[in-house]
Write an enzyme that holds these catalytic residues in place. Structure first.
Site, short mmCIF file in Angstrom:
data_model
loop_
_atom_site.label_atom_id
_atom_site.label_comp_id
_atom_site.label_asym_id
_atom_site.label_seq_id
_atom_site.Cartn_x
_atom_site.Cartn_y
_atom_site.Cartn_z
N GLU A 201 12.52 -4.76 -9.46
CA GLU A 201 11.56 -5.35 -8.51
C GLU A 201 11.38 -6.85 -8.68
O GLU A 201 11.38 -7.60 -7.71
CB GLU A 201 10.18 -4.67 -8.64
CG GLU A 201 10.04 -3.36 -7.90
CD GLU A 201 10.64 -2.19 -8.66
OE1 GLU A 201 11.11 -2.38 -9.80
OE2 GLU A 201 10.65 -1.07 -8.11
N HIS A 270 0.44 5.80 -9.72
CA HIS A 270 1.07 5.82 -8.40
C HIS A 270 0.06 5.83 -7.26
O HIS A 270 0.39 6.18 -6.14
CB HIS A 270 2.00 7.03 -8.27
CG HIS A 270 3.28 6.88 -9.03
ND1 HIS A 270 3.33 6.95 -10.40
CD2 HIS A 270 4.55 6.66 -8.63
CE1 HIS A 270 4.59 6.79 -10.80
NE2 HIS A 270 5.35 6.61 -9.74
#
Ligand SMILES: Cc1ncc(C[n+]2csc(CCOP(=O)(O)OP(=O)(O)O)c2C)c(N)n1
Ligand SMILES: [Mg+2]
Lengths: 467, 379
Positions: A201, A270
């Site tokens: 990322e 998450h």
């Protein structure tokens, strides 16, 4: 010393304009507020008003001159009792300041020059941005689509329209998206433009930022926004700030998109709403739509926007269906909220998945005789405060609803804005409905307790209505 | 062949695509040990002398002038900092001039450059004007970023200089992305991406190496190993070895170690690297052994190294003195010619200092400009 009258800017990005007409002439007496001259740009015309009193001593830029840089001295005003002799040397001063310009100034230059420079960098010259304002009324045909399909269509249409647009992220190509949002894109556009990245990322976000500085228009998919934390530095320090730090030279047209907020039963790492994190940053635009029509229209606008745009989706909404205008020209402007249910007793402000919950709450409130107005913010930066203030003038009560935490959240910002801009219209303190101030738990019952539910909104609305 | 031997002696390489290097995966240290033994048999000056014979006079003088411009510019900046005319952080490049000047001579207008906050030299080398750079240091309207970026954040689209980045290592994925865009656009350019010996330990550097090699991106990573990241010596920051040219080995990126105090050695190695990358073979790593004479920034107490260490580098390895000696020794230039260059450079720097002090401060209205680009409204 004579007072300098400067070339004004019509907008923050205007760098030069045409001096169309002098309304006052040399020797004329002027007082504050008098129109001195008219200025034109390709977008608008404006009048230059005098700020001070005096006699228009000398006009330095003739009528009809084009390309007059903003902040250049265009005339000198003599104050009371000031001799005309003090004007001597004015022309020389002008000339000197022009000579003093460096290539640096030239580099930034007019927006036109910048546009030229840009086009030499990016080989395929893309179409001009065209963002309608305000949002177009749509009375043409519509079709029923899921949010997922609407997002996919938005990307496909923009990929077709502009060669500089490409999609990159983990599993976006061959796997067709971890949540199938990029379905079919690899097949139509091929691996040059739909790019599977390694799980990296920080790296691919920085890479995309660099590509956009060079003139491309990346769409970066985060599998979920939870993982964007690894890339936060590149998003904020590189994407959001470079335009400013470069004095306007280096643009960063880029979209960061993916699901944000809680999914179902995936627990703390998450399940987080990052709306307030990104909304905090000048240089970013942040949108978070609820309906499929807005998802499509806003994503298309985001891709065409010359700035970095954070596009916060919601996994649970992906499968929900809405009517979407059946056209490739559906663009929703960034920065405009939408009243999705008009009402007169209380204003409920929400975004993303909370809009659906707010509408549910409004139905329940209606049964109790409370007529709630529901506003879908859609954009969190810029925030459409005018629409909220207008609503509050009518309802005098505000409840904000978001999935994120309360501390320094979007609701906190709305409460503050109400204090500053609508204090006299409020009949009750603003109430915030937010996620519980804990990492999101896994157990089904605890998870439900932690996330704001329609009933929490109902209760808050009753509270502010003193019922 | 004189040039050949010079090249071998001033460089070390790790070429992962060559079968010799593949063998190193078993006895890992073998290849670097091997190449180590081939260095330093001639004096640095003698090595440069060999290289200079293959370079024409005009270019030698140009390299000399460009290095000198950076040196004098930085000295002036340091002086102005002291006078309170420049604020904040100011990282001088003095001592490292040969790196950027040597490499710039290997690229063309097609190619881009991106670096860290120690960026004044890079900007001057790309042809950005001393006036605009100095005026940015003083935070004035005439600066490259209109005074809003300062020493660490300057850009020039025209010169394809993409900053000036204050976050250690952040420029590495950005440079990789510029290379990505060049390849996407099917342009011939490459991106020179500079980083320090401290930056080379950032995770995003390896994320970039991986993607650049995976996608065969046209990027040269130039590690300017000046032996210190602030006050931390390379010995205290790099595990296992203080050599950095082989940091791309796991990704199959060839690397070379170069005497970064010798502008001609830099150029020799640079031409080869640029040629490799322009040939579409993917990224390349260059480790430049160099040294900064001044502190990390202006407020560096310099307790981490001795005066003698600095003095030794200055007297024995200075890139500008060395080229000057070579030019005179080989009678490629006369004293007067060099004096004339000195004079010219002094004038440019003097003018820049004056411009930077006379350029007005940015208008208060600039506070709120350049935060967003206005989207164009539909007709
Ligand atoms: C991410 C980050 N961490 C720390 C710093 C503070 N810092 C600035 S320069 C520097 C040292 C970097 O050394 P090196 O990469 O060797 O470059 P040099 O200064 O020698 O050119 C540090 C730690 C920073 N700017 N960014
Ligand atoms: Mg260092």
């Amino acid at each position: 010393m004579p007072i300098e009258v400067l070339m004004p800017a019509l907008s923050p990005t205007m760098t030069e304009g045409k001096l169309a007409k002098w309304v006052k002439q040399e020797g004329d007496q002027v007082s504050a507020g008098d129109v001195l001259a008219e200025i034109e740009t390709d977008k608008a015309t404006m009048e230059v008003e005098a700020v001070d009193e005096g006699v228009l001593g000398k006009i330095l830029v003739a009528e009809g001159t084009e390309g007059v840089p903003v902040n250049d001295v265009i005339a000198l005003l003599l104050e009371e009792g000031e001799e005309a002799s003090s004007l001597e040397g004015a022309d020389e001063r002008q000339a000197a300041s022009v000579e003093g310009e460096t290539e640096a100034a030239e580099d930034e230059g007019s927006s036109q020059k910048a546009e030229q420079a840009r086009s030499t960098l990016a080989a395929p010259e893309g179409p001009k941005e065209a963002i309608p304002e305000p949002e177009p009324e749509w009375d043409g045909p519509t079709k029923k689509q899921t949010v997922r399909e609407a997002l996919r269509d938005a990307m496909a249409e923009e990929l077709r329209r502009d060669e500089r647009v490409f999609v990159m992220g983990e599993e976006v190509a061959e796997y067709e998206g971890a949540y199938k949002v990029t379905q079919g894109l690899l097949k139509e556009f091929g691996p040059k433009r739909i790019i599977d990245t390694p799980i990296t990322e920080h790296g691919f976000t920085g890479l995309a930022a660099g590509a956009s500085m060079y003139g491309l228009r990346p769409i970066v998919e985060f599998m979920t926004f939870n993982f964007s934390m690894q890339a936060m530095d590149q998003i904020i320090n590189s994407s959001a700030k470079t335009l400013y730090m470069s004095g306007g030279q280096i643009e960063n047209p880029i979209v960061f998109r993916g699901p944000n907020g809680a999914a179902a039963r995936v627990a703390a790492q998450h399940s987080q709403c990052f709306a307030s994190w990104f909304a905090h940053i000048p240089g970013l635009k942040v949108v978070s739509p609820w309906s499929a029509a807005d998802a499509k229209g806003l994503l298309k606008s985001a891709i065409r926007d010359p700035n970095p745009v954070i596009f916060l989706e919601n996994e649970i909404l992906y499968g929900q269906s809405f009517e979407v205008p059946d056209t490739e020209d559906w663009l929703v402007p960034i920065g405009k909220a939408k009243v999705v249910r008009p009402g007169s007793d209380v204003t409920i402000v929400a975004f993303s998945i909370m809009v659906g919950k707010a509408l549910e709450a409004a139905e329940k409130l209606a049964e109790e005789g409370i007529d709630a107005e529901v506003i879908d913010l859609r954009s969190l930066r810029p925030l459409d405060t005018a629409t909220i203030v207008e609503s509050v003038k009518k309802t005098n009560r505000v409840v904000s609803a978001e999935e994120g935490w309360s501390v320094a959240g979007i609701g906190s910002e709305i409460a503050a804005i109400m204090m500053e801009q609508a204090f006299d219209w409020l009949d009750a303190p603003v109430r915030r409905v937010t996620g519980a101030d804990v990492p999101l738990p896994y157990a089904a019952n605890l998870e439900k307790l932690a996330l704001p539910q329609p009933d929490d909104i109902v209760e808050a609305a009753r509270d502010v209505c003193y019922r | 062949m004189a040039t050949k031997s010079g090249q071998e002696r001033s460089r070390k390489r790790s070429d992962s695509s060559d079968p010799e290097a593949a063998k190193t995966s078993a006895p890992k240290r073998a290849s670097s040990k091997q190449s180590k033994s081939s260095t330093r048999s001639k004096s640095p000056t003698a090595r440069q002398g060999d290289l200079a014979k293959g370079v024409d006079k005009e270019l030698l003088l140009k390299l000399y002038e460009e290095m000198l411009l950076i040196r004098r510019f930085e000295e002036k900046a340091g002086q102005m900092y002291g006078m309170g005319l420049i604020g904040g952080f100011c990282h001088l490049y003095i001592g490292q001039e040969a790196v950027v000047v040597g490499l710039q001579s290997c690229i063309t207008d097609d190619d881009a450059v991106v670096t860290s906050y120690r960026d004044h030299g890079h900007m001057l080398a790309t042809g950005m004007e001393a006036n605009g750079v100095m005026a940015e240091l003083t935070g004035r309207k005439g600066g490259y970023s209109k005074g809003k970026g300062g020493s660490m954040h300057m850009f020039s689209r025209k010169r394809k200089f993409f900053g000036g980045h204050g976050i250690v290592g952040a420029q590495v994925p950005i440079g990789t992305g510029i290379a990505f865009a060049m390849k996407y656009n099917e342009e011939p350019g490459i991106c020179l991406t500079y980083l320090g010996d401290g930056a080379v330990n950032q995770g995003q550097v390896y994320e970039s190496f991986n993607m650049a090699s995976l996608w065969k991106l046209p990027v040269v990573y130039v590690i300017e190993n000046n032996k210190y990241g602030m006050g931390t010596s390379i010995e205290r920051s790099a595990a296992h070895s203080t050599e950095l040219y082989n940091r791309g080995q796991a990704y199959g990126i060839p690397g070379v170690q170069v005497d970064g105090m010798d502008v001609l050695a830099v150029r020799e190695a640079g031409l080869e690297a640029v040629d490799y990358v322009k040939g579409g073979k993917g990224p390349y790593i260059m480790e430049m052994l160099t040294y900064r004479y001044r502190g990390h920034s202006m407020s560096d107490p310099a307790k981490y190294r001795t005066r003698e260490e600095v003095q030794k580098m200055r007297t024995e390895h200075d890139p500008i003195d060395r080229l000057r000696e070579t030019l005179l020794e080989q009678k490629r230039a006369k004293e007067e010619e060099l004096k004339e260059i000195d004079r010219r450079v002094k004038e440019i720097v003097g003018d820049a200092a004056e411009f930077a002090q006379n350029s007005p401060e940015p208008d208060p209205s600039e506070l709120y400009t350049d935060v967003y680009v206005e989207a164009q409204a539909a007709e």
